[in-house]
Design an enzyme around this catalytic site. Structure first.
Site, PDB file in Angstrom:
ATOM      1  N   GLU A   1       0.972   0.264  10.154  1.00 31.65           N
ATOM      2  CA  GLU A   1      -0.472  -0.033  10.106  1.00 31.65           C
ATOM      3  C   GLU A   1      -1.291   1.155  10.643  1.00 31.65           C
ATOM      4  O   GLU A   1      -2.343   0.982  11.257  1.00 31.65           O
ATOM      5  CB  GLU A   1      -0.790  -1.357  10.811  1.00 31.65           C
ATOM      6  CG  GLU A   1       0.000  -2.505  10.173  1.00 31.65           C
ATOM      7  CD  GLU A   1      -0.606  -3.869  10.289  1.00 31.65           C
ATOM      8  OE1 GLU A   1      -1.820  -3.976  10.533  1.00 31.65           O
ATOM      9  OE2 GLU A   1       0.138  -4.848  10.083  1.00 31.65           O
TER      10      GLU A   1
ATOM     11  N   ILE B   1       7.887  -2.285   2.552  1.00 33.65           N
ATOM     12  CA  ILE B   1       6.967  -3.417   2.473  1.00 33.65           C
ATOM     13  C   ILE B   1       7.541  -4.606   3.259  1.00 33.65           C
ATOM     14  O   ILE B   1       8.564  -5.193   2.877  1.00 33.65           O
ATOM     15  CB  ILE B   1       6.694  -3.809   0.996  1.00 33.65           C
ATOM     16  CG1 ILE B   1       6.201  -2.579   0.215  1.00 33.65           C
ATOM     17  CG2 ILE B   1       5.721  -4.978   0.923  1.00 33.65           C
ATOM     18  CD1 ILE B   1       4.971  -1.888   0.783  1.00 33.65           C
ATOM     19  N   THR B   2       6.851  -4.929   4.354  1.00 31.79           N
ATOM     20  CA  THR B   2       7.319  -5.989   5.248  1.00 31.79           C
ATOM     21  C   THR B   2       7.337  -7.336   4.528  1.00 31.79           C
ATOM     22  O   THR B   2       6.360  -7.701   3.861  1.00 31.79           O
ATOM     23  CB  THR B   2       6.404  -6.069   6.488  1.00 31.79           C
ATOM     24  OG1 THR B   2       6.384  -4.789   7.106  1.00 31.79           O
ATOM     25  CG2 THR B   2       6.906  -7.111   7.487  1.00 31.79           C
TER      26      THR B   2
ATOM     27  N   GLY C   1      18.015   0.977  34.987  1.00 34.00           N
ATOM     28  CA  GLY C   1      19.078   1.970  35.122  1.00 34.00           C
ATOM     29  C   GLY C   1      20.113   1.808  34.021  1.00 34.00           C
ATOM     30  O   GLY C   1      19.764   1.560  32.857  1.00 34.00           O
TER      31      GLY C   1
ATOM     32  N   LEU D   1       0.842  -1.198   0.000  1.00 32.16           N
ATOM     33  CA  LEU D   1       0.000   0.000   0.000  1.00 32.16           C
ATOM     34  C   LEU D   1       0.882   1.256   0.000  1.00 32.16           C
ATOM     35  O   LEU D   1       0.802   2.093  -0.902  1.00 32.16           O
ATOM     36  CB  LEU D   1      -0.912  -0.007   1.244  1.00 32.16           C
ATOM     37  CG  LEU D   1      -1.785   1.231   1.468  1.00 32.16           C
ATOM     38  CD1 LEU D   1      -2.829   1.368   0.366  1.00 32.16           C
ATOM     39  CD2 LEU D   1      -2.500   1.170   2.837  1.00 32.16           C
ATOM     40  N   THR D   2       1.780   1.350   0.974  1.00 35.90           N
ATOM     41  CA  THR D   2       2.590   2.558   1.175  1.00 35.90           C
ATOM     42  C   THR D   2       3.499   2.840  -0.018  1.00 35.90           C
ATOM     43  O   THR D   2       4.024   1.909  -0.637  1.00 35.90           O
ATOM     44  CB  THR D   2       3.440   2.378   2.449  1.00 35.90           C
ATOM     45  OG1 THR D   2       2.550   2.178   3.541  1.00 35.90           O
ATOM     46  CG2 THR D   2       4.318   3.582   2.720  1.00 35.90           C
ATOM     47  N   GLU D   3       3.677   4.129  -0.299  1.00 38.34           N
ATOM     48  CA  GLU D   3       4.579   4.568  -1.382  1.00 38.34           C
ATOM     49  C   GLU D   3       5.456   5.698  -0.863  1.00 38.34           C
ATOM     50  O   GLU D   3       5.173   6.267   0.204  1.00 38.34           O
ATOM     51  CB  GLU D   3       3.753   5.083  -2.572  1.00 38.34           C
ATOM     52  CG  GLU D   3       2.857   4.017  -3.168  1.00 38.34           C
ATOM     53  CD  GLU D   3       2.083   4.514  -4.391  1.00 38.34           C
ATOM     54  OE1 GLU D   3       2.182   5.720  -4.727  1.00 38.34           O
ATOM     55  OE2 GLU D   3       1.385   3.679  -4.980  1.00 38.34           O
TER      56      GLU D   3
HETATM   57  N1  CAA Z   1     -13.695   0.079   6.150  1.00 40.50           N
HETATM   58  C1  CAA Z   1     -14.391   0.206   4.991  1.00 40.50           C
HETATM   59  N2  CAA Z   1     -14.392   1.338   4.241  1.00 40.50           N
HETATM   60  C2  CAA Z   1     -13.638   2.351   4.684  1.00 40.50           C
HETATM   61  C3  CAA Z   1     -12.883   2.281   5.872  1.00 40.50           C
HETATM   62  C4  CAA Z   1     -12.950   1.082   6.628  1.00 40.50           C
HETATM   63  N3  CAA Z   1     -12.268   0.940   7.770  1.00 40.50           N
HETATM   64  N4  CAA Z   1     -12.228   3.445   6.036  1.00 40.50           N
HETATM   65  C5  CAA Z   1     -12.562   4.235   5.010  1.00 40.50           C
HETATM   66  N5  CAA Z   1     -13.423   3.562   4.187  1.00 40.50           N
HETATM   67  C6  CAA Z   1     -14.047   4.054   2.959  1.00 40.50           C
HETATM   68  C7  CAA Z   1     -14.858   5.317   3.273  1.00 40.50           C
HETATM   69  O1  CAA Z   1     -16.155   4.975   3.695  1.00 40.50           O
HETATM   70  C8  CAA Z   1     -14.870   6.012   1.932  1.00 40.50           C
HETATM   71  O2  CAA Z   1     -15.821   5.385   1.111  1.00 40.50           O
HETATM   72  P1  CAA Z   1     -16.826   6.277   0.175  1.00 40.50           P
HETATM   73  O3  CAA Z   1     -15.921   7.031  -0.743  1.00 40.50           O
HETATM   74  O4  CAA Z   1     -17.673   5.250  -0.512  1.00 40.50           O
HETATM   75  O5  CAA Z   1     -17.546   7.183   1.117  1.00 40.50           O
HETATM   76  C9  CAA Z   1     -13.493   5.685   1.365  1.00 40.50           C
HETATM   77  O6  CAA Z   1     -13.056   4.484   2.042  1.00 40.50           O
HETATM   78  C10 CAA Z   1     -12.469   6.776   1.616  1.00 40.50           C
HETATM   79  O7  CAA Z   1     -12.423   6.989   3.002  1.00 40.50           O
HETATM   80  P2  CAA Z   1     -11.954   8.358   3.655  1.00 40.50           P
HETATM   81  O8  CAA Z   1     -12.653   9.503   2.980  1.00 40.50           O
HETATM   82  O9  CAA Z   1     -12.088   8.230   5.132  1.00 40.50           O
HETATM   83  O10 CAA Z   1     -10.402   8.383   3.213  1.00 40.50           O
HETATM   84  P3  CAA Z   1      -9.227   9.343   3.612  1.00 40.50           P
HETATM   85  O11 CAA Z   1      -8.426   9.632   2.429  1.00 40.50           O
HETATM   86  O12 CAA Z   1      -9.744  10.492   4.422  1.00 40.50           O
HETATM   87  O13 CAA Z   1      -8.298   8.375   4.537  1.00 40.50           O
HETATM   88  C11 CAA Z   1      -7.464   7.372   6.523  1.00 40.50           C
HETATM   89  C12 CAA Z   1      -8.692   7.802   5.699  1.00 40.50           C
HETATM   90  C13 CAA Z   1      -8.063   6.784   7.787  1.00 40.50           C
HETATM   91  C14 CAA Z   1      -6.581   8.539   6.898  1.00 40.50           C
HETATM   92  C15 CAA Z   1      -6.652   6.306   5.750  1.00 40.50           C
HETATM   93  O14 CAA Z   1      -5.978   6.875   4.646  1.00 40.50           O
HETATM   94  C16 CAA Z   1      -5.613   5.578   6.604  1.00 40.50           C
HETATM   95  O15 CAA Z   1      -5.969   4.670   7.367  1.00 40.50           O
HETATM   96  N6  CAA Z   1      -4.328   5.979   6.488  1.00 40.50           N
HETATM   97  C17 CAA Z   1      -3.238   5.227   7.118  1.00 40.50           C
HETATM   98  C18 CAA Z   1      -2.714   4.211   6.171  1.00 40.50           C
HETATM   99  C19 CAA Z   1      -2.019   3.085   6.869  1.00 40.50           C
HETATM  100  O16 CAA Z   1      -2.452   2.582   7.894  1.00 40.50           O
HETATM  101  N7  CAA Z   1      -0.927   2.645   6.295  1.00 40.50           N
HETATM  102  C20 CAA Z   1      -0.214   1.518   6.805  1.00 40.50           C
HETATM  103  C21 CAA Z   1       0.397   0.759   5.673  1.00 40.50           C
HETATM  104  S1  CAA Z   1       0.600  -0.961   5.949  1.00 40.50           S
HETATM  105  C22 CAA Z   1       1.885  -1.133   7.001  1.00 40.50           C
HETATM  106  O17 CAA Z   1       2.246  -0.262   7.699  1.00 40.50           O
HETATM  107  C23 CAA Z   1       2.479  -2.486   7.092  1.00 40.50           C
HETATM  108  C24 CAA Z   1       3.774  -2.695   6.434  1.00 40.50           C
HETATM  109  O18 CAA Z   1       3.987  -3.669   5.725  1.00 40.50           O
HETATM  110  C25 CAA Z   1       4.885  -1.787   6.783  1.00 40.50           C
END
Ligand code: CAA
Length: 383
Positions: free
Chosen positions: A364, A156-157, A340, A124-126
């Site tokens: 996450e 990406i883990t 300590g 997911l992340t870029e």
């Molecule tokens: N379940 C289902 N649908 C969801 C949802 C959920 N939990 N959260 C959002 N949606 C839907 C919304 O309902 C919306 O749908 P509609 O357009 O139909 O209304 C759509 O998705 C967009 O949602 P938002 O408008 O809320 O989106 P946003 O751009 O404001 O972002 C955010 C919301 C919570 C900030 C989200 O971008 C987020 O969680 N960001 C963090 C990303 C993240 O956790 N990255 C971690 C990467 S993985 C990792 O770290 C592991 C690795 O391997 C290193």
């Protein structure tokens, strides 16, 4: 499916013994070599750890969320790098396929992921899209019977061990938001996919993160996850809802280990002619760490049970991830304080945990993103 009480007790006992007898003695070696021995990975396969969350019909253990967090409480009681080895197969790498995959995608990948023969990573992340995941720029443009994918995924883990990626890419470049994103299940060996070198990190040596670079990679249309384009962001968010509970539970495991180590040291170490644990200022730190660990454990079990009942726990998962990841940071800090000078020295292992737990507040979803998810749900009247 939940385990019956007796099977659950036996399974948790087995994990506890595995952690104590096999993993804890290897912590320093794994940290120094940045590598988990193959024999340990094989033990994890034999124990079924790669398939904790994968349904039994596809070769996994099919644990309920409650059972899974109980396992994480145990597995968390050692260096988190060990958990990371199975983490993406149990969580963010496999769950897109489990929740949204078509039958043929499930049949193709889930048995291999459950056995640990294949590793899955979550792309997911870029470089330019971390917390703002919906702004991702990787494109997947349909050309006849395949998509052409271009872009870079970052941090990406397990990417260097992965056979398959759950990839989020923009199928509709006109739509710059969440609705333009689709999810794919992509074999890692397709031409045009290049894996970067593992990054040097602050902690969790033995767990690896790499770039995944797509350069005109041709991905068959059958790789689209689910039935239609444009659902990829929601797939990612639902996978993360679940993943955040899993990570929170790992934080509790680490905190429980650190409380135990802190108590042991407070009982052994004497200063001013008495055990340091007899001083109330040390006792206050022990009590705060125990209280916070217990609070996190309780809320995670509550959220996991709600998820098993079919409730939407998006907000609760964020509450758990926020509280547990911040909590384990405080517990690790107090552990260093109680130890300590010894807490700052590598031989005692406490400074390693202090570094290891820092990532829990970042990946996450950062703590700030969890706050946003919680507050938005409250403002919508969902709390
Ligand atoms: N379940 C289902 N649908 C969801 C949802 C959920 N939990 N959260 C959002 N949606 C839907 C919304 O309902 C919306 O749908 P509609 O357009 O139909 O209304 C759509 O998705 C967009 O949602 P938002 O408008 O809320 O989106 P946003 O751009 O404001 O972002 C955010 C919301 C919570 C900030 C989200 O971008 C987020 O969680 N960001 C963090 C990303 C993240 O956790 N990255 C971690 C990467 S993985 C990792 O770290 C592991 C690795 O391997 C290193």
């Amino acid at each position: 499916m939940a385990l019956d009480a007796e099977t659950r007790t036996q399974f948790l006992d087995t994990i506890r013994r595995f952690v104590r007898d096999k993993l804890v003695p290897l912590e320093a070696e794994v940290s120094e070599t940045d590598r988990i021995p193959d024999a340990i990975i094989q033990d994890m396969r034999d124990l079924g750890l790669f398939g904790l969350s994968i349904p039994t019909e596809h070769g996994g253990l099919g644990l309920s969320m409650e059972d899974e967090v109980l396992v994480c409480f145990e597995l968390g009681q050692t260096s988190p790098a060990f958990r990371s080895a199975i983490g993406t197969n149990v969580g963010i790498g496999s769950q897109g396929i489990v929740m949204f995959g078509r039958d043929e995608q499930k049949r193709a990948w889930l048995p291999k992921l459950a056995s640990g023969e294949a590793i899955a990573s979550f792309c997911l992340t870029e470089p330019g899209a971390g917390s703002d995941a919906a702004s991702l720029k990787t494109t997947a443009i349909r050309r006849g019977d395949h998509y052409v994918v271009n872009g870079t995924k970052r941090y990406i883990t397990n990417a260097n061990r992965a056979s398959v990626f759950t990839l989020m890419a923009r199928t509709n470049p006109e739509n710059k938001g969440a609705g333009g994103i689709s999810a794919f299940v992509v074999p890692s060996n397709l031409p045009g996919i290049v894996i970067g070198k593992p990054e040097k990190k602050m902690g969790q040596q033995g767990a690896h993160i790499c770039d995944v670079i797509f350069e005109d990679a041709k991905i068959p249309v059958e790789c689209l996850l689910g039935d239609k384009e444009g659902e990829g962001f929601k797939v990612a968010m639902q996978v993360l809802d679940r993943g955040r509970l899993h990570i929170a539970a790992v934080c509790v495991g680490v905190a429980e280990r650190l409380v135990r180590e802190s108590v042991r040291y407070a009982q052994e170490r004497t200063q001013f002619g008495q055990r340091i644990g007899d001083f109330q200022l040390i006792q206050a730190m022990l009590a705060d760490s125990k209280t916070e660990t217990y609070a996190a454990r309780s809320m995670i079990l509550d959220a996991a049970r709600k998820r098993d009942e079919g409730q939407n726990i998006s907000m609760e998962a964020s509450c758990c991830k926020l509280f547990a990841s911040e909590m384990v940071g405080r517990v690790a800090d107090r552990a260093v304080q109680i130890f300590g000078g010894a807490g700052y020295v590598a031989d005692y292992g406490i400074e390693r945990f202090y570094r290891d737990v820092r990532i829990f507040r970042l990946y996450e979803g950062t703590s700030q993103i969890q706050q946003i998810v919680i507050a938005r749900a409250l403002m919508k009247g969902e709390g």
